[in-house]
Motif scaffolding. Structure first.
Motif, PDB file in Angstrom:
ATOM      1  N   VAL A  46       1.061  -1.142  -0.287  1.00 14.22           N
ATOM      2  CA  VAL A  46      -0.091  -0.358   0.026  1.00 14.22           C
ATOM      3  C   VAL A  46       0.747   1.269  -0.368  1.00 14.22           C
ATOM      4  CG1 VAL A  46      -1.718   1.263   1.379  1.00 14.22           C
ATOM      5  CG2 VAL A  46      -1.795  -0.762   0.992  1.00 14.22           C
ATOM      6  N   HIS A  47       1.799   1.306   0.847  1.00 14.80           N
ATOM      7  CA  HIS A  47       2.647   2.448   0.859  1.00 14.80           C
ATOM      8  C   HIS A  47       3.873   2.525  -0.273  1.00 14.80           C
ATOM      9  CE1 HIS A  47       1.243   4.064   4.740  1.00 14.80           C
ATOM     10  NE2 HIS A  47       1.273   3.200   4.932  1.00 14.80           N
ATOM     11  N   ARG A  48       4.080   1.290  -0.956  1.00 19.91           N
ATOM     12  CA  ARG A  48       5.079   1.395  -1.822  1.00 19.91           C
ATOM     13  C   ARG A  48       4.033   2.241  -3.363  1.00 19.91           C
ATOM     14  NH1 ARG A  48       8.408  -3.551  -2.497  1.00 19.91           N
ATOM     15  NH2 ARG A  48       9.985  -2.860  -0.275  1.00 19.91           N
ATOM     16  N   HIS A  49       2.505   2.136  -3.091  1.00 19.01           N
ATOM     17  CA  HIS A  49       2.435   2.153  -4.451  1.00 19.01           C
ATOM     18  C   HIS A  49       1.020   3.480  -4.123  1.00 19.01           C
ATOM     19  CE1 HIS A  49       4.880  -0.177  -6.861  1.00 19.01           C
ATOM     20  NE2 HIS A  49       3.956  -1.427  -5.597  1.00 19.01           N
ATOM     21  N   ARG A  50       1.447   4.210  -3.002  1.00 17.85           N
ATOM     22  CA  ARG A  50      -0.001   5.015  -2.347  1.00 17.85           C
ATOM     23  C   ARG A  50      -0.736   5.210  -3.305  1.00 17.85           C
ATOM     24  NH1 ARG A  50       1.429   6.280   2.980  1.00 17.85           N
ATOM     25  NH2 ARG A  50      -0.139   7.771   2.768  1.00 17.85           N
ATOM     26  N   GLU A  51       0.388   5.973  -4.720  1.00 21.99           N
ATOM     27  CA  GLU A  51      -0.447   6.755  -5.629  1.00 21.99           C
ATOM     28  C   GLU A  51      -1.624   6.219  -6.740  1.00 21.99           C
ATOM     29  OE1 GLU A  51       2.659   4.568  -7.388  1.00 21.99           O
ATOM     30  OE2 GLU A  51       3.140   5.775  -5.390  1.00 21.99           O
ATOM     31  N   VAL A  53      -4.548   4.412  -5.170  1.00 18.50           N
ATOM     32  CA  VAL A  53      -4.852   3.504  -3.862  1.00 18.50           C
ATOM     33  C   VAL A  53      -5.472   5.214  -3.864  1.00 18.50           C
ATOM     34  CG1 VAL A  53      -5.656   3.419  -1.843  1.00 18.50           C
ATOM     35  CG2 VAL A  53      -3.316   2.273  -3.096  1.00 18.50           C
ATOM     36  N   LEU A  58      -6.730   4.852   1.485  1.00 18.45           N
ATOM     37  CA  LEU A  58      -5.346   5.124   1.879  1.00 18.45           C
ATOM     38  C   LEU A  58      -5.912   5.803   3.514  1.00 18.45           C
ATOM     39  CD1 LEU A  58      -2.468   4.852   1.807  1.00 18.45           C
ATOM     40  CD2 LEU A  58      -2.198   7.039   0.737  1.00 18.45           C
ATOM     41  N   ASP A  62      -4.770   3.490   6.389  1.00 22.96           N
ATOM     42  CA  ASP A  62      -3.944   4.168   7.294  1.00 22.96           C
ATOM     43  C   ASP A  62      -4.490   4.433   9.271  1.00 22.96           C
ATOM     44  OD1 ASP A  62      -1.822   4.565   5.838  1.00 22.96           O
ATOM     45  OD2 ASP A  62      -2.426   6.575   5.172  1.00 22.96           O
ATOM     46  N   ASP A 105      -8.914  -1.064  -3.619  1.00 25.01           N
ATOM     47  CA  ASP A 105      -9.098  -0.337  -2.461  1.00 25.01           C
ATOM     48  C   ASP A 105     -10.540  -0.486  -1.792  1.00 25.01           C
ATOM     49  OD1 ASP A 105      -7.225   1.196  -4.053  1.00 25.01           O
ATOM     50  OD2 ASP A 105      -8.619   2.384  -4.873  1.00 25.01           O
TER      51      ASP A 105
END
Length: 425
Positions: A46-51, A53, A58, A62, A105
């Motif tokens: 999720v955080h590596r590809h947060r753009e 999501v 997102l 979190d 998502d």
């Protein structure tokens, strides 16, 4: 995985189908380590590809992660219980397999349900708003609330939980109360609330509500459809479950205790054809997917059979028993379709457990005569079929060294069953 190495004696006992508690205890530890690893993998993704999501999804992910961490600081046993619940594994498998996009998502939103469930079971104040797609708020292992809104505010005090649909002037009549103290047991009542009901005499649940109790599309080649909760005859399920427990206790008390410890959820599914259907998901060990058997005998056999699929799936994650498949398939006596080596091993192990059960049914005192007779006939067939499958496994180059030793130990137990004459009558 940060789990303890598998002691050789425990490995041997698992291969020989021993119901000794140390095997299941170690497998539970391995399962929890696996869940933490997969959850961390989801966080990293999720955080590596947060753009990629959606920002709202997102933010909710979190927030749910932070809530889960806060609850774990105070009540680690509750969080562990929620994470180790079988359907959590099915959800993680779906989420990690899904490509980026709206479907991914939506899957991320389930972490909200897990975190809220843990927080409510831990007690204490809570006030947050969660998404309720399709007007449903599932609390895994607890129940499900139906609300006429896409969002609902969850408001909890020390012992009482109320729900406020988005835009409504008053909370819904349904209320949850914390009744189990340190056990984190929630009981609910009121319109729109459906509880996941416990099965009698243990900790297993009859889960006909969780959205991940049956994977989308069947998953792993197992084509099963979840039964409609409206069709669940809880009294019939409870009676069949009790009959199965009684039969197992008469036949093999050790196995009965192992089933009580190892089966966390029984999931009603739609039968296929005249015979009842049983299945297990490798991502959700501890859950037995089954249609309602006609009697306790069928339930007892299904529980033993599917529990050994669960045990083997967890063991393989801890100690790989075979490598990636190379397309080779093999004929086995219990299936009409050819099976890859993983399917041969799983089938041989689960059917060896049935042979063991039937052997004990024939030789134990106090077993009903009808089952004693049927068990003797079934033992002969399955014992022969497993005996034909064991050389296929031992001759395969797809097994690891551990897998080969595991099958060798299975063979020793198989031989011991055949060497003892069955008792007639």
């Amino acid at each position: 995985m940060n789990s303890a190495p598998l002691p050789a004696p425990v490995f041997v006992r698992l291969a020989r189908l021993s119901p000794a508690p140390d095997g299941l205890t170690l497998l539970r530890s391995a399962l929890h380590a696996r869940r933490l690893l997969l959850l961390k993998a989801l966080l990293v993704r999720v955080h590596r590809h947060r753009e990629s999501v959606e920002p709202g999804a997102l933010g909710r992910f979190d927030r749910a992660w932070d809530l889960l961490e806060r609850v774990e600081e105070r009540h680690p046993a509750v969080v562990r219980d929620v994470l180790d619940y079988p359907t959590t594994g099915a959800w993680l498998a779906d989420a990690l397999a899904e490509s980026p996009g709206p479907a991914f998502d939506r899957l991320l939103g389930h972490l909200d349900n897990l975190a809220v469930t843990a927080a409510l079971r831990a007690g204490g104040p809570l006030d947050l708003t969660v998404e309720t797609p399709d007007g449903l708020l599932p609390l895994p292992g607890v129940g499900r609330l139906a609300v006429a809104a896409d969002r609902v505010r969850v408001s909890a005090g020390e012992r009482t939980v109320r729900f406020h649909p988005d835009g409504a002037r008053h909370p819904v009549p349904a209320v949850l109360r914390l009744t189990g103290g340190h056990d984190g047991v929630l009981a609910g009542h009121g319109p729109g609330w459906r509880a996941v009901r416990p099965l009698p005499g243990g900790s297993a649940l009859l889960d006909d509500l969780d959205p991940y109790r049956v994977p989308f599309g069947g998953g792993g080649g197992t084509v099963v459809a979840a039964a409609d909760p409206a069709d669940t005859d809880h009294a019939a399920w409870a009676a069949t479950w009790c009959a199965a427990r009684d039969l197992l206790a008469r036949t093999d008390p050790g196995r009965a205790a192992e089933v009580a410890r190892g089966v966390r959820a029984v999931v009603p599914v739609v039968p296929r054809g005249p015979r009842h259907l049983g299945a297990t998901l490798s991502a959700a060990p501890g859950a037995v997917l089954t249609s309602l058997p006609a009697e306790g005998q069928g339930m007892a056999e299904t529980l033993v059979h599917e529990l050994h699929h669960s045990k083997l799936a967890t063991l393989h994650e801890l100690v790989p028993l075979y490598g990636p498949g190379r397309g080779a398939v093999h004929r086995v006596g219990w299936r009409s379709d050819p099976r890859p080596i993983a399917g041969v091993l799983h089938g041989a192990y689960a059917h060896l457990a049935l042979a063991d059960l039937w052997w004990r049914a024939v030789t134990a005192d106090g077993v009903p005569a009808a089952w004693r007779s049927a068990a003797g006939q079934q033992f002969d067939d399955i014992h022969d079929q497993v005996g034909e499958a064991l050389p296929i496994l031992l001759e395969s180059d797809e097994l690891t060294a551990n897998g080969r030793e595991f099958v060798r130990q299975m063979g020793l137990h198989h031989a011991s069953l055949g060497a003892t004459p069955l008792v007639a009558g």
